[in-house]
Design a protein around this motif. Structure first.
Motif, PDB file in Angstrom:
ATOM      1  N   SER A   1      -3.480   8.677 -15.991  1.00 35.65           N
ATOM      2  CA  SER A   1      -3.903   7.661 -15.069  1.00 35.65           C
ATOM      3  C   SER A   1      -3.013   7.836 -14.037  1.00 35.65           C
ATOM      4  N   ILE A   2      -4.061   8.209 -12.947  1.00 41.11           N
ATOM      5  CA  ILE A   2      -3.784   8.017 -11.613  1.00 41.11           C
ATOM      6  C   ILE A   2      -3.063   6.715 -10.908  1.00 41.11           C
ATOM      7  N   ARG A   3      -1.694   6.743 -10.253  1.00 41.90           N
ATOM      8  CA  ARG A   3      -1.697   5.599  -9.582  1.00 41.90           C
ATOM      9  C   ARG A   3      -1.682   5.869  -7.945  1.00 41.90           C
ATOM     10  N   PHE A   4      -1.780   4.999  -7.222  1.00 37.83           N
ATOM     11  CA  PHE A   4      -1.538   5.488  -5.418  1.00 37.83           C
ATOM     12  C   PHE A   4      -0.424   4.040  -5.669  1.00 37.83           C
ATOM     13  N   ARG A   5       0.946   4.785  -4.598  1.00 34.11           N
ATOM     14  CA  ARG A   5       2.118   3.313  -3.793  1.00 34.11           C
ATOM     15  C   ARG A   5       2.318   4.282  -2.520  1.00 34.11           C
ATOM     16  N   SER A   6       2.837   3.260  -2.523  1.00 33.91           N
ATOM     17  CA  SER A   6       3.855   3.112  -0.942  1.00 33.91           C
ATOM     18  C   SER A   6       2.509   2.585   0.247  1.00 33.91           C
ATOM     19  N   LEU A   7       1.212   2.661  -0.162  1.00 31.61           N
ATOM     20  CA  LEU A   7       0.551   2.109   0.659  1.00 31.61           C
ATOM     21  C   LEU A   7       1.095   1.166   1.300  1.00 31.61           C
ATOM     22  N   ILE A   8       0.029   0.404   2.940  1.00 28.01           N
ATOM     23  CA  ILE A   8       0.368   0.128   3.967  1.00 28.01           C
ATOM     24  C   ILE A   8      -0.991  -0.748   3.876  1.00 28.01           C
ATOM     25  N   PRO A   9      -0.946  -1.798   4.174  1.00 28.10           N
ATOM     26  CA  PRO A   9      -2.212  -2.534   3.818  1.00 28.10           C
ATOM     27  C   PRO A   9      -2.683  -2.817   5.260  1.00 28.10           C
ATOM     28  N   ALA A  10      -4.066  -2.725   5.685  1.00 21.62           N
ATOM     29  CA  ALA A  10      -3.947  -3.443   7.334  1.00 21.62           C
ATOM     30  C   ALA A  10      -3.825  -4.892   7.724  1.00 21.62           C
ATOM     31  N   GLU A  11      -3.617  -6.087   7.123  1.00 26.05           N
ATOM     32  CA  GLU A  11      -3.731  -7.119   6.822  1.00 26.05           C
ATOM     33  C   GLU A  11      -2.660  -7.546   5.886  1.00 26.05           C
ATOM     34  N   ASP A  12      -1.526  -8.761   7.005  1.00 27.75           N
ATOM     35  CA  ASP A  12      -0.635  -9.273   5.700  1.00 27.75           C
ATOM     36  C   ASP A  12      -1.454  -9.691   4.278  1.00 27.75           C
ATOM     37  N   THR A  13      -2.272 -10.388   4.773  1.00 30.42           N
ATOM     38  CA  THR A  13      -2.814 -11.266   3.649  1.00 30.42           C
ATOM     39  C   THR A  13      -3.238 -10.398   2.935  1.00 30.42           C
ATOM     40  N   VAL A  14      -4.112  -8.800   3.054  1.00 29.54           N
ATOM     41  CA  VAL A  14      -4.462  -8.671   1.548  1.00 29.54           C
ATOM     42  C   VAL A  14      -3.057  -7.627   0.887  1.00 29.54           C
ATOM     43  N   SER A  15      -3.642  -7.431  -0.165  1.00 26.11           N
ATOM     44  CA  SER A  15      -1.989  -6.763  -1.000  1.00 26.11           C
ATOM     45  C   SER A  15      -2.857  -5.434  -1.465  1.00 26.11           C
ATOM     46  N   LYS A  16      -1.629  -4.600  -1.939  1.00 27.35           N
ATOM     47  CA  LYS A  16      -1.660  -3.736  -2.085  1.00 27.35           C
ATOM     48  C   LYS A  16      -2.829  -3.152  -2.161  1.00 27.35           C
ATOM     49  N   LYS A  17      -3.307  -3.349  -3.636  1.00 28.09           N
ATOM     50  CA  LYS A  17      -3.315  -3.170  -4.683  1.00 28.09           C
ATOM     51  C   LYS A  17      -5.208  -2.740  -4.262  1.00 28.09           C
ATOM     52  N   VAL A  18      -5.831  -3.844  -3.401  1.00 27.59           N
ATOM     53  CA  VAL A  18      -6.531  -4.427  -2.445  1.00 27.59           C
ATOM     54  C   VAL A  18      -6.735  -3.002  -1.762  1.00 27.59           C
ATOM     55  N   ALA A  19      -5.674  -3.115  -1.315  1.00 28.24           N
ATOM     56  CA  ALA A  19      -6.020  -1.945  -0.057  1.00 28.24           C
ATOM     57  C   ALA A  19      -6.387  -1.042  -0.324  1.00 28.24           C
ATOM     58  N   ALA A  20      -5.486  -0.357  -1.557  1.00 33.27           N
ATOM     59  CA  ALA A  20      -6.070   1.301  -2.043  1.00 33.27           C
ATOM     60  C   ALA A  20      -7.389   0.853  -2.135  1.00 33.27           C
ATOM     61  N   ILE A  21      -8.399   0.221  -3.108  1.00 32.28           N
ATOM     62  CA  ILE A  21      -9.558  -0.115  -3.975  1.00 32.28           C
ATOM     63  C   ILE A  21     -10.172  -0.398  -2.540  1.00 32.28           C
ATOM     64  N   LYS A  22     -10.473  -0.924  -1.263  1.00 30.02           N
ATOM     65  CA  LYS A  22     -10.959  -0.968  -0.294  1.00 30.02           C
ATOM     66  C   LYS A  22     -10.803   0.259   0.267  1.00 30.02           C
ATOM     67  N   HIS A  23      -9.605   0.691   0.319  1.00 32.63           N
ATOM     68  CA  HIS A  23      -9.131   1.619   1.513  1.00 32.63           C
ATOM     69  C   HIS A  23      -8.784   1.096   3.086  1.00 32.63           C
ATOM     70  N   LYS A  24      -8.408  -0.344   2.528  1.00 27.29           N
ATOM     71  CA  LYS A  24      -7.742  -0.440   4.312  1.00 27.29           C
ATOM     72  C   LYS A  24      -6.804  -0.636   4.030  1.00 27.29           C
ATOM     73  N   VAL A  25      -5.814   0.193   4.677  1.00 27.74           N
ATOM     74  CA  VAL A  25      -5.076   1.044   4.890  1.00 27.74           C
ATOM     75  C   VAL A  25      -4.960   0.819   6.957  1.00 27.74           C
ATOM     76  N   HIS A  26      -3.502   0.732   7.323  1.00 23.30           N
ATOM     77  CA  HIS A  26      -2.701   0.227   8.056  1.00 23.30           C
ATOM     78  C   HIS A  26      -2.457   1.748   9.221  1.00 23.30           C
ATOM     79  N   PRO A  27      -3.298   1.261  10.275  1.00 21.99           N
ATOM     80  CA  PRO A  27      -3.485   2.233  11.224  1.00 21.99           C
ATOM     81  C   PRO A  27      -2.672   4.243  11.224  1.00 21.99           C
ATOM     82  N   ASN A  28      -1.637   3.287  11.986  1.00 22.68           N
ATOM     83  CA  ASN A  28      -0.383   4.034  11.772  1.00 22.68           C
ATOM     84  C   ASN A  28       0.341   4.255  10.844  1.00 22.68           C
ATOM     85  N   ALA A  29       0.048   4.051   9.027  1.00 20.71           N
ATOM     86  CA  ALA A  29       0.324   5.533   8.124  1.00 20.71           C
ATOM     87  C   ALA A  29      -0.562   6.894   8.148  1.00 20.71           C
ATOM     88  N   LYS A  30      -0.040   7.747   7.613  1.00 18.47           N
ATOM     89  CA  LYS A  30       0.207   8.729   8.263  1.00 18.47           C
ATOM     90  C   LYS A  30      -0.269   9.130   6.798  1.00 18.47           C
TER      91      LYS A  30
END
Length: 386
Positions: A172-201
């Motif tokens: 298995s492979i799982r991503f961590r330390s993701l910052i979602p673009a919106e506070d209402t979106v969870s990290k899992k959903v942000a990882a699936i939909k690739h909705k990451v905060h623009p400041n995240a590098k």
């Protein structure tokens, strides 16, 4: 009418009327007879005797019903005794039944509590066993897991599988330390939909292999440039892997938006770098102003210490050695205690010689705080002394 006329008329009429005439004759004077042996009784005595006679007559009249009432009372008392005995017997029987019911309830409660305790003990034992199994499984899984840091945000599962599949089968492979673009979106959903905060590098990931040896072989990918400006950091996820403090350097006063590659480029002159770690905030992804650099050799640490107060991204950074936690845990008092004792012993030996006499200390007398009274002489003595 005159008595004589009536009697005469009646007598003249017929002979049988003669007895009637006797009724109307003058009454003969009473004859008084003396009472033998005493004077005449007084009126009070006569009254008392009459009263006694009346009482006797009344008592004679009333005695039979009193005896009947007493007999009835006796009969009733016997019946009441029987009734009371029956009632007492019934009450005792009810009390015995209540006691039996109470004892049965207590026994049932005890059995229920014992069953609960047994179930709890069995459950706790089962949970303890399950926890041990989980811990063992987690440790085994950590040994088979590889941590991959400083990945670009655009990295996908396909990129990591293509990079690590040559070392073994990936579970298995799982991503961590993701910052979602919106506070209402969870990290899992942000990882699936690739909705990451623009400041995240950068992001991190965990790659789990089926075998432990494959994970150890995958550590060779440490420091490889997966994209332009992104050198990945590969390390085991197990907690047993200790960080070598002798080959590490602590960095302070770093910029909040600094990248790992900027630190790598700054310290590349000192020697080969194993890994760079900039501590970041989980919620924002920005750096906290400090980090670590791990070199391959200890000689690079001496060269890195010379870069103290050097400018990096407009800031004078602070470069220090990484202190060993084991040495910090030892308190300074414990380490210095034996030296202090030796020093004190030497002082005592110098101050006290064998020939010197040691006496006993005298206890000081407690002075009374009360003011002393002045002695006054009487007037008679004063005159004589004069």
């Amino acid at each position: 009418y005159v008595v004589g006329q009536v009697s005469g008329s009646l007598g003249a009429a017929a002979a049988p009327a003669a007895p009637l005439a006797r009724l109307f004759r003058a009454a003969a004077p009473p004859v008084l007879v003396a009472v033998p042996g005493g004077s005449e009784p007084s009126r009070a005595a006569v009254g008392s005797t009459a009263a006694r006679s009346k009482d006797q007559s009344l008592s004679n009249i009333q005695e039979p019903p009193v005896k009947a009432k007493k007999a009835r009372k006796k009969e009733r008392s016997e019946a009441e005794k029987k009734l009371s005995e029956r009632e007492n017997a019934l009450e005792q029987a009810d009390e015995e039944e209540d006691q039996k019911l109470f004892q049965n309830k207590v026994k049932q409660k005890r059995k229920a509590s014992q069953a609960i305790t047994k179930s709890v003990n069995s459950a706790t034992g089962a949970t303890a066993k399950q926890q041990k199994r989980r811990r063992v499984a987690d440790k085994a899984a950590d040994r088979r897991t590889v941590f991959v840091g400083n990945l670009p945000v655009s990295c996908t599962v396909q990129v990591l599988t293509s990079l690590f599949k040559k070392y073994g089968q990936i579970q298995s492979i799982r991503f961590r330390s993701l910052i979602p673009a919106e506070d209402t979106v969870s990290k899992k959903v942000a990882a699936i939909k690739h909705k990451v905060h623009p400041n995240a590098k950068s992001v991190n990931a965990y790659v789990v292999f089926k075998e432990e040896c494959d994970a150890q072989n995958a550590l060779k990918e440490n420091g490889t440039e997966i994209a332009s400006g992104f050198h990945i950091r590969v390390d085991t996820a197990s907690k047993t892997s200790s960080h070598d403090s002798k080959r590490s350097v602590f960095l302070g006063n770093l910029s909040y938006d600094i990248r790992d590659d900027a630190v790598r480029e700054h310290f590349q002159v000192c020697g080969d770098i194993v890994g760079v770690r900039v501590v970041r905030d989980r919620s924002t992804g920005l750096g906290k102003g400090f980090g670590y650099v791990l070199f391959e050799n200890t000689d690079a640490v001496h060269l890195a210490l010379k870069l103290n107060n050097s400018v990096l991204m407009g800031r004078k950074i602070r470069v220090q050695r990484v202190a060993d936690k084991r040495k910090e845990q030892k308190s300074p008092d414990q380490s210095r205690a034996p030296k202090d004792r030796v020093h004190r012993k030497k002082k005592k030996e110098k101050s006290c010689s064998n020939d010197s006499f040691v006496g006993e200390k005298a206890n000081p007398i407690k002075k009374s705080t009360k003011p002393k009274r002045l002695k006054t002489t009487p007037r008679s003595k004063t005159g004589k002394n004069k």
